[in-house]
Design a protein around this motif. Structure first.
Motif, PDB file in Angstrom:
ATOM      1  N   ILE A 150      -1.177   2.204  10.081  1.00 55.93           N
ATOM      2  CA  ILE A 150       0.087   2.621   9.443  1.00 55.93           C
ATOM      3  C   ILE A 150      -0.177   3.031   8.006  1.00 55.93           C
ATOM      4  N   ASP A 151       0.449   4.151   7.596  1.00 53.80           N
ATOM      5  CA  ASP A 151       0.436   4.580   6.202  1.00 53.80           C
ATOM      6  C   ASP A 151       1.740   4.086   5.576  1.00 53.80           C
ATOM      7  N   TYR A 152       1.698   2.869   5.090  1.00 52.74           N
ATOM      8  CA  TYR A 152       2.940   2.211   4.662  1.00 52.74           C
ATOM      9  C   TYR A 152       3.594   2.952   3.498  1.00 52.74           C
ATOM     10  N   ASP A 153       2.801   3.513   2.593  1.00 54.18           N
ATOM     11  CA  ASP A 153       3.375   4.151   1.401  1.00 54.18           C
ATOM     12  C   ASP A 153       4.232   5.377   1.736  1.00 54.18           C
ATOM     13  N   ARG A 154       4.101   5.934   2.943  1.00 51.69           N
ATOM     14  CA  ARG A 154       4.883   7.117   3.313  1.00 51.69           C
ATOM     15  C   ARG A 154       6.241   6.763   3.924  1.00 51.69           C
ATOM     16  N   LEU A 155       6.461   5.472   4.192  1.00 52.26           N
ATOM     17  CA  LEU A 155       7.738   5.043   4.795  1.00 52.26           C
ATOM     18  C   LEU A 155       8.825   4.982   3.734  1.00 52.26           C
ATOM     19  N   ARG A 156      10.079   5.306   4.181  1.00 52.05           N
ATOM     20  CA  ARG A 156      11.220   5.297   3.258  1.00 52.05           C
ATOM     21  C   ARG A 156      12.262   4.303   3.754  1.00 52.05           C
ATOM     22  N   LYS A 157      12.813   3.559   2.802  1.00 52.68           N
ATOM     23  CA  LYS A 157      13.797   2.536   3.157  1.00 52.68           C
ATOM     24  C   LYS A 157      15.067   3.150   3.736  1.00 52.68           C
TER      25      LYS A 157
END
Length: 900
Positions: free
Chosen positions: A198-205
């Motif tokens: 997973i590329d966590y930094d690309r996820l948006r709340k």
């Protein structure tokens, strides 16, 4: 129908009963929400299928497919790993009820309380009861055994989620419903364990659907976690179903169970490393303090060994003041440092023993024995230095007295010899008449008598000069030169006297007649009497130096003896004056006109009377000076008595307290904390005695300033009492440290207070001489009393030898209580071992024989990861890869070879 509510009240464990009852009560109240029921159906179905597929089957409809009890029994066998009773294969209702009851009986046997759930409801397809039953199974087999830091089940699972997601932004897990709506928490769990997925930094709340779908798809594809909910089920509900979320999250927990093992392994390693780091810090502190103390001793000893002589008493007294400043200001903190160094060393060794680490061996020259040896040398130098200062003050005092006495006698002599050479070398007799020559000869005879009388003074001057040389007087050169000049002049006067006498005798050639015998007798008696008076005045003015009452009383006695001779001396004075009176009488009777001066001497009756009066005036002055000195010596004696009284009191106090500490260290009543408190209070009591020590130091300073060198009233010296006081403070500090180390041992090893009492009682029983240590035979008897088989000749001897090697590694033949309790704690408790640490590293290394720096940095906190990387040697095995590190040798080094 079986009443499981009644049955389980009798068989279930209390804690599980209460927890399950609470869960089911909550379930009955809230299960009516259609959205939650839908989420539970999906989640529970997926969860059941994740296990049933292991047996090659699955369910489609949760309330329909469990009605005959067959798949329900199969599910329980799969998740428990146990065999259930053989199911009934009939199609009738009774067969189905019997199968479901077998499943419910099995659940009840696991300590689960089933509230209002009966077999009939499951067979009839009651959705609410079926979901409640499945939730009970999930809770018991998937959630109940989760344990994190003494919290379990739901609380343990929540704590695990919070810890794993703590580093992630926008994630704050507080519950199992709304905390998961935006999907970030699911993604954080995956990323924490598998950052490659997973590329966590690309996820948006603000995009929860995408987040949830991403997490569910990754979990299903890569982690073998079936998709239990749709993103819309969660997003479109104000509050997602807690049971559904818990079930889903528990699957993540179990999927990462391997990572949990790694975390446990990492925790063990971190604990071991923390202990090691703390120990290394203590070692560094010990080395630093030991180096500084040894360096101070190294710098101080040459100063104390310096014997450079000073020229005056004042200069030496300045050195004495510097030494006093050293004793009172500079040394006491070093005494404390030395004591603290020993305490730190003992505490460190205790901690190392408690954690199964090798004993600490300071670098060469920094052992406690080395420091004690250096300290002993320092105190030896210190004692020698003080004795030297006192002897030098005595020497210089004597030198100053002698030097002044030398110059005084030399000045008197030089005054007398002034003009004598000119008088002896004149040729006045060559032009004199016979009567005048006779007069000159008689005058010369009188001079010879005077010269002989001065011989003693010259010898005194030479003797004083010789003593000044022997005492190494700094200005011996000028003294020797003056003395030599006086001696040379004396020899010259003797030669001139003999030459003049010969010349006068040749001139008279027996032609001289008897002339005024009275003048001659006067001259002969006047010269020695005059010399006696000069000597008496010199003695009356003579300086004296005494150190006790006996010496001054001796001078007073000598002075009284001198005064007793004055009456006889006065008779001689009167006799001499009578000669002069007889001369006057004869001259007057025969009409002889006298020239007015005695041709044979320059000593006149007036000068004799003048010197006599002057000498008599000096007698009372000498009386007063001797009395003043007697008063001073009486005062010194009073000061001796004050010091002796205080010294005897302090000495007795120190001895009594040393005996008390020895008794306390053996008896040790109450808990260790009580003992520690009592000992610290006892230490404060001892420290409160410090003003008495300071008072004694004040008396000692007054004694030194008064130049008092002995004291017949006490056997104690200040040095003896200083050493005793320092030993007392050190002993109580060491005793406190021993108790602190026993507390460390007890807490680290889990020893009960009762065990400590037993150990102490056993030790004291066999410590017959109360020395604080057991000899080998005493220790063997102690072991036998505790149940150790060390009596028989073969096996017992080898076992006792093994034990002695542990408790007395240096072979001293004595076992201290601390060594005894360390041994007993090792025998009865467990600690981390090198094997356990190696196993933990092996888990982090995924069973490899080496570990990489990247793996260490990923699994351990930064400071401990770098600690390992800096100390691990490169791995050199056949399977090595670039950057591989040898965790095996590192773990071995932590504990020492003998542990493996």
């Amino acid at each position: 129908m079986v009443d499981y509510h009644t049955a389980n009240n009798q068989t279930s464990t209390g804690g599980v009963q209460i927890y399950m009852e609470q869960e089911n009560d909550w379930d009955r109240d809230l299960l009516l929400d259609p959205a939650w029921e839908k989420q539970q159906r999906k989640t529970f179905t997926a969860w059941c299928n994740s296990h049933l597929r292991k047996s090659g089957t699955q369910i489609e409809n949760i309330e329909e497919d469990f009605r005959d009890g067959l798949k329900l029994m199969l599910l329980l066998e799969v998740i428990s790993g146990e065999r259930l009773p053989k199911p009934e294969r009939g199609k009738m209702r009774v067969h189905k009820i019997n199968n479901v009851n077998k499943a419910l009986d099995f659940i009840a046997s696991k300590g689960v309380k089933l509230v209002s759930i009966g077999a009939e409801e499951i067979v009839d397809g009651n959705a609410k009861m079926t979901l409640g039953m499945i939730w009970t199974i999930i809770l018991r087999f998937a959630i109940q055994d989760i344990s994190v830091d003494e919290t379990s089940a739901k609380e343990g699972l929540l704590l695990w989620c919070q810890r794993k997601t703590a580093p992630y932004k926008n994630v704050n897990v507080q519950n199992f419903h709304i905390s998961w709506k935006d999907g970030l928490a699911f993604n954080a769990l995956i990323h924490r364990h598998r950052p490659d997925l997973i590329d966590y930094d690309r996820l948006r709340k603000d995009d929860p659907v995408t987040n949830l779908n991403n997490a569910f798809e990754v979990a299903e594809k890569h982690l073998d976690i079936p998709k239990m909910l749709d993103a819309e089920d969660i997003v479109n509900t104000a509050r997602p179903d807690e049971k559904a979320i818990m079930t889903y999250v528990s699957s993540f927990y179990h999927a990462f169970s391997g990572a949990q093992k790694a975390e446990t392994a990492a925790n063990r390693i971190c604990k071991v490393l923390a202990v090691n780091q703390e120990n290394e810090l203590m070692m560094e502190d010990y080395e630093k303090l030991a180096s500084e103390l040894l360096e101070w001793i190294r710098r101080t000893i040459p100063w104390l060994q310096n014997r450079t002589q000073e020229k005056t008493v004042n200069d030496m007294q300045a050195k004495q003041e510097d030494f006093r400043d050293y004793r009172c200001v500079h040394k006491p903190p070093k005494v404390q440092e030395k004591c603290q160094l020993e305490i730190s060393f003992n505490t460190l060794q205790t901690k190392l023993r408690l954690s199964n680490r090798p004993a600490f061996m300071p670098s060469e020259g920094r052992m406690v024995s080395d420091i004690n040896g250096a300290w002993h040398t320092l105190e030896g130098a210190e004692k020698g230095y003080e004795e030297w200062i006192l002897s030098e003050i005595r020497r210089l005092e004597r030198l100053e007295h002698l030097a002044e006495k030398f110059h005084q006698k030399a000045a008197i002599h030089e005054s007398w010899t002034d003009g004598k050479e000119a008088m002896l070398t004149q040729k006045d007799y060559e032009t004199s008449t016979l009567s005048e020559v006779k007069a000159l000869l008689r005058k010369h005879e009188a001079f010879e008598s005077d010269l002989a009388a001065h011989q003693d003074r010259v010898e005194q001057i030479a003797a004083i000069a010789q003593e000044l040389n022997e005492l190494d007087y700094y200005d011996s050169a000028s003294v020797n030169a003056r003395c030599q000049k006086i001696c040379d002049q004396w020899d010259t006067l003797g030669a001139f006297t003999q030459s003049r006498k010969e010349s006068l005798e040749v001139t008279t050639e027996k032609q001289l007649e008897s002339i005024d015998e009275l003048y001659l007798e006067y001259a002969k008696r006047a010269a020695p009497f005059n010399n006696w008076m000069e000597g008496a005045m010199e003695d009356l003015q003579d300086m004296f130096i005494v150190h006790n009452i006996e010496e001054i009383q001796g001078l007073i006695t000598a002075h009284e003896q001198f005064k007793s001779t004055l009456a006889e001396a006065n008779k001689e004075r009167e006799a001499i004056q009578a000669i002069q009176a007889e001369v006057q009488k004869i001259a007057q009777s025969n009409g002889i006109k006298l020239s007015g001066a005695n041709p044979y001497t320059t000593i006149t009756p007036e000068s004799i009377d003048g010197k006599w009066e002057k000498a008599m005036a000096m007698v009372p002055l000498r009386d007063n000076a001797l009395q003043d000195e007697l008063n001073k010596q009486n005062s010194n004696d009073t000061l001796r008595a004050k010091f002796a009284t205080q010294a005897n009191t302090v000495g007795a106090y120190i001895q009594a307290k040393m005996e008390e500490i020895g008794r306390i260290s053996i008896e040790m009543n109450g808990t260790l904390e009580d003992q520690l408190t009592n000992l610290k209070e006892y230490q404060l009591t001892i420290m409160s005695y410090m003003p008495e020590i300071n008072t004694l130091e004040g008396y000692h300073q007054l004694i030194q300033e008064a130049l008092i060198f002995d004291n017949q009233y006490t056997s104690y010296t200040m040095e003896h009492l200083r050493v005793g006081w320092e030993q007392l403070l050190t002993t109580i500090a060491r005793t406190i440290n021993e108790v602190e180390n026993q507390i460390l041992t007890r807490d680290a090893k889990g020893i009960s207070q009762e065990q400590l009492y037993e150990y102490r009682a056993s030790f004291n029983h066999f410590d017959k001489d109360h020395s604080g240590a057991l000899m080998a035979e005493e220790f063997k008897a102690c072991l036998i009393s505790l149940g150790y088989d060390v009596e028989n000749e073969k096996q017992g001897d080898s076992e006792f030898t093994r034990i002695m090697g542990i408790v007395d590694p240096n072979g001293s033949g004595a076992v201290t209580f601390q060594a005894f309790i360390d041994f007993m704690s090792r025998e009865t408790t467990d600690t981390d071992t090198a094997d356990q640490v190696i196993a933990s590293f092996k888990i982090l290394a995924a069973d490899k024989s080496f570990i990489t720096a990247e793996e260490l940095r990923r699994e351990l906190p930064p400071d401990q990861a770098e600690y390992c990387i800096a100390r691990m040697a490169p791995y050199s095995g056949a399977d090595a890869v670039p950057g591989a590190l040898d965790y095996m040798s590192f773990s071995t080094a932590l504990y020492g070879e003998s542990d493996l």
